[in-house]
Scaffold this motif. Structure first.
Motif, PDB file in Angstrom:
ATOM      1  N   MET A   1     -11.476  12.191   1.239  1.00  0.00           N
ATOM      2  CA  MET A   1     -10.383  12.818   0.484  1.00  0.00           C
ATOM      3  C   MET A   1      -9.659  11.743  -0.310  1.00  0.00           C
ATOM      4  SD  MET A   1      -7.725  13.514   3.667  1.00  0.00           S
ATOM      5  CE  MET A   1      -9.022  14.012   4.799  1.00  0.00           C
ATOM      6  N   GLU A   2      -9.050  12.174  -1.396  1.00  0.00           N
ATOM      7  CA  GLU A   2      -8.409  11.236  -2.303  1.00  0.00           C
ATOM      8  C   GLU A   2      -6.999  11.700  -2.609  1.00  0.00           C
ATOM      9  OE1 GLU A   2     -11.641   9.426  -5.235  1.00  0.00           O
ATOM     10  OE2 GLU A   2     -10.031  10.463  -6.280  1.00  0.00           O
ATOM     11  N   PHE A   3      -6.084  10.747  -2.663  1.00  0.00           N
ATOM     12  CA  PHE A   3      -4.699  11.076  -3.005  1.00  0.00           C
ATOM     13  C   PHE A   3      -4.232  10.159  -4.121  1.00  0.00           C
ATOM     14  CE2 PHE A   3      -5.231  11.857   1.550  1.00  0.00           C
ATOM     15  CZ  PHE A   3      -4.802  13.168   1.664  1.00  0.00           C
ATOM     16  N   ASN A   4      -3.430  10.695  -5.006  1.00  0.00           N
ATOM     17  CA  ASN A   4      -2.699   9.867  -5.959  1.00  0.00           C
ATOM     18  C   ASN A   4      -1.302   9.662  -5.398  1.00  0.00           C
ATOM     19  OD1 ASN A   4      -4.506   9.361  -8.182  1.00  0.00           O
ATOM     20  ND2 ASN A   4      -4.471  11.571  -8.474  1.00  0.00           N
ATOM     21  N   VAL A   5      -0.916   8.392  -5.264  1.00  0.00           N
ATOM     22  CA  VAL A   5       0.382   8.068  -4.671  1.00  0.00           C
ATOM     23  C   VAL A   5       1.168   7.221  -5.671  1.00  0.00           C
ATOM     24  CG1 VAL A   5       1.557   7.070  -2.671  1.00  0.00           C
ATOM     25  CG2 VAL A   5      -0.712   8.111  -2.386  1.00  0.00           C
ATOM     26  N   PRO A   6       1.932   7.887  -6.549  1.00  0.00           N
ATOM     27  CA  PRO A   6       2.587   7.162  -7.645  1.00  0.00           C
ATOM     28  C   PRO A   6       3.624   6.143  -7.175  1.00  0.00           C
ATOM     29  CG  PRO A   6       3.213   9.502  -7.619  1.00  0.00           C
ATOM     30  CD  PRO A   6       2.112   9.340  -6.644  1.00  0.00           C
ATOM     31  N   ASP A   7       4.208   6.335  -5.977  1.00  0.00           N
ATOM     32  CA  ASP A   7       5.245   5.404  -5.500  1.00  0.00           C
ATOM     33  C   ASP A   7       4.673   4.142  -4.865  1.00  0.00           C
ATOM     34  OD1 ASP A   7       7.103   7.203  -6.416  1.00  0.00           O
ATOM     35  OD2 ASP A   7       7.519   8.070  -4.448  1.00  0.00           O
ATOM     36  N   MET A   8       3.368   4.065  -4.778  1.00  0.00           N
ATOM     37  CA  MET A   8       2.731   2.888  -4.182  1.00  0.00           C
ATOM     38  C   MET A   8       2.646   1.788  -5.239  1.00  0.00           C
ATOM     39  SD  MET A   8      -1.054   2.733  -2.496  1.00  0.00           S
ATOM     40  CE  MET A   8      -1.957   3.052  -4.007  1.00  0.00           C
ATOM     41  N   SER A   9       3.344   0.670  -4.992  1.00  0.00           N
ATOM     42  CA  SER A   9       3.443  -0.326  -6.050  1.00  0.00           C
ATOM     43  C   SER A   9       3.026  -1.729  -5.642  1.00  0.00           C
ATOM     44  CB  SER A   9       4.877  -0.360  -6.586  1.00  0.00           C
ATOM     45  OG  SER A   9       5.768  -0.619  -5.519  1.00  0.00           O
ATOM     46  N   CYS A  10       2.835  -1.997  -4.355  1.00  0.00           N
ATOM     47  CA  CYS A  10       2.492  -3.366  -3.973  1.00  0.00           C
ATOM     48  C   CYS A  10       1.727  -3.374  -2.656  1.00  0.00           C
ATOM     49  CB  CYS A  10       3.759  -4.230  -3.868  1.00  0.00           C
ATOM     50  SG  CYS A  10       4.785  -3.829  -2.449  1.00  0.00           S
ATOM     51  N   GLY A  11       1.398  -4.568  -2.209  1.00  0.00           N
ATOM     52  CA  GLY A  11       0.636  -4.704  -0.977  1.00  0.00           C
ATOM     53  C   GLY A  11       1.363  -4.171   0.241  1.00  0.00           C
ATOM     54  N   HIS A  12       2.693  -4.265   0.226  1.00  0.00           N
ATOM     55  CA  HIS A  12       3.463  -3.715   1.348  1.00  0.00           C
ATOM     56  C   HIS A  12       3.282  -2.209   1.449  1.00  0.00           C
ATOM     57  CE1 HIS A  12       7.158  -1.856   3.033  1.00  0.00           C
ATOM     58  NE2 HIS A  12       6.828  -2.641   4.034  1.00  0.00           N
ATOM     59  N   CYS A  13       3.388  -1.539   0.314  1.00  0.00           N
ATOM     60  CA  CYS A  13       3.181  -0.083   0.290  1.00  0.00           C
ATOM     61  C   CYS A  13       1.785   0.249   0.820  1.00  0.00           C
ATOM     62  CB  CYS A  13       3.272   0.449  -1.133  1.00  0.00           C
ATOM     63  SG  CYS A  13       4.821   0.121  -1.959  1.00  0.00           S
ATOM     64  N   ALA A  14       0.800  -0.494   0.362  1.00  0.00           N
ATOM     65  CA  ALA A  14      -0.573  -0.250   0.781  1.00  0.00           C
ATOM     66  C   ALA A  14      -0.705  -0.405   2.290  1.00  0.00           C
ATOM     67  CB  ALA A  14      -1.508  -1.215   0.055  1.00  0.00           C
ATOM     68  N   GLY A  15      -0.004  -1.415   2.849  1.00  0.00           N
ATOM     69  CA  GLY A  15      -0.048  -1.630   4.290  1.00  0.00           C
ATOM     70  C   GLY A  15       0.579  -0.493   5.064  1.00  0.00           C
ATOM     71  N   VAL A  16       1.717  -0.003   4.569  1.00  0.00           N
ATOM     72  CA  VAL A  16       2.397   1.114   5.239  1.00  0.00           C
ATOM     73  C   VAL A  16       1.500   2.354   5.211  1.00  0.00           C
ATOM     74  CG1 VAL A  16       4.360   2.703   5.126  1.00  0.00           C
ATOM     75  CG2 VAL A  16       4.713   0.249   4.763  1.00  0.00           C
ATOM     76  N   ILE A  17       0.882   2.609   4.076  1.00  0.00           N
ATOM     77  CA  ILE A  17       0.013   3.778   3.931  1.00  0.00           C
ATOM     78  C   ILE A  17      -1.188   3.668   4.870  1.00  0.00           C
ATOM     79  CG2 ILE A  17      -1.612   4.861   2.319  1.00  0.00           C
ATOM     80  CD1 ILE A  17       0.613   4.337   0.151  1.00  0.00           C
ATOM     81  N   THR A  18      -1.773   2.483   4.927  1.00  0.00           N
ATOM     82  CA  THR A  18      -2.912   2.286   5.831  1.00  0.00           C
ATOM     83  C   THR A  18      -2.505   2.529   7.279  1.00  0.00           C
ATOM     84  OG1 THR A  18      -3.882   0.684   4.299  1.00  0.00           O
ATOM     85  CG2 THR A  18      -4.653   0.612   6.577  1.00  0.00           C
ATOM     86  N   GLN A  19      -1.375   1.967   7.689  1.00  0.00           N
ATOM     87  CA  GLN A  19      -0.915   2.148   9.075  1.00  0.00           C
ATOM     88  C   GLN A  19      -0.605   3.614   9.362  1.00  0.00           C
ATOM     89  OE1 GLN A  19      -1.201  -0.054  11.494  1.00  0.00           O
ATOM     90  NE2 GLN A  19      -2.138  -1.197   9.818  1.00  0.00           N
ATOM     91  N   THR A  20      -0.026   4.297   8.385  1.00  0.00           N
ATOM     92  CA  THR A  20       0.326   5.709   8.565  1.00  0.00           C
ATOM     93  C   THR A  20      -0.924   6.544   8.841  1.00  0.00           C
ATOM     94  OG1 THR A  20       2.232   5.478   7.115  1.00  0.00           O
ATOM     95  CG2 THR A  20       1.377   7.710   7.419  1.00  0.00           C
TER      96      THR A  20
END
Ligand SMILES: [Cu+2]
Length: 62
Positions: A1-20
């Motif tokens: 599955m694929e999501f567009n996440v416009p509020d994701m702007s940096c590596g920190h965001c990517a880390g939070v999303i991965t952990q979630t």
């Protein structure tokens, strides 16, 4: 599955999303394309569940 996440702007965001996602399914695979603001997830969870978790984490997919 694929999501567009416009509020994701940096590596920190990517880390939070991965952990979630991994909190929902420890065996999930998460691929983040930061410039495209795209998140690709392989999981046994259904898309609505993943989308709700991302929204709770502060990164609502559109
Ligand atoms: Cu960030």
């Amino acid at each position: 599955m694929e999501f567009n996440v416009p509020d994701m702007s940096c590596g920190h965001c990517a880390g939070v999303i991965t952990q979630t996602v991994k909190q929902l399914d420890a065996g999930a695979t998460v691929h983040i394309d930061l410039p495209a603001k795209k998140v690709t997830v392989e999981t046994t969870q259904d898309p609505q569940t993943v989308a709700a978790a991302l929204t709770s984490a502060g990164y609502p997919p559109n």
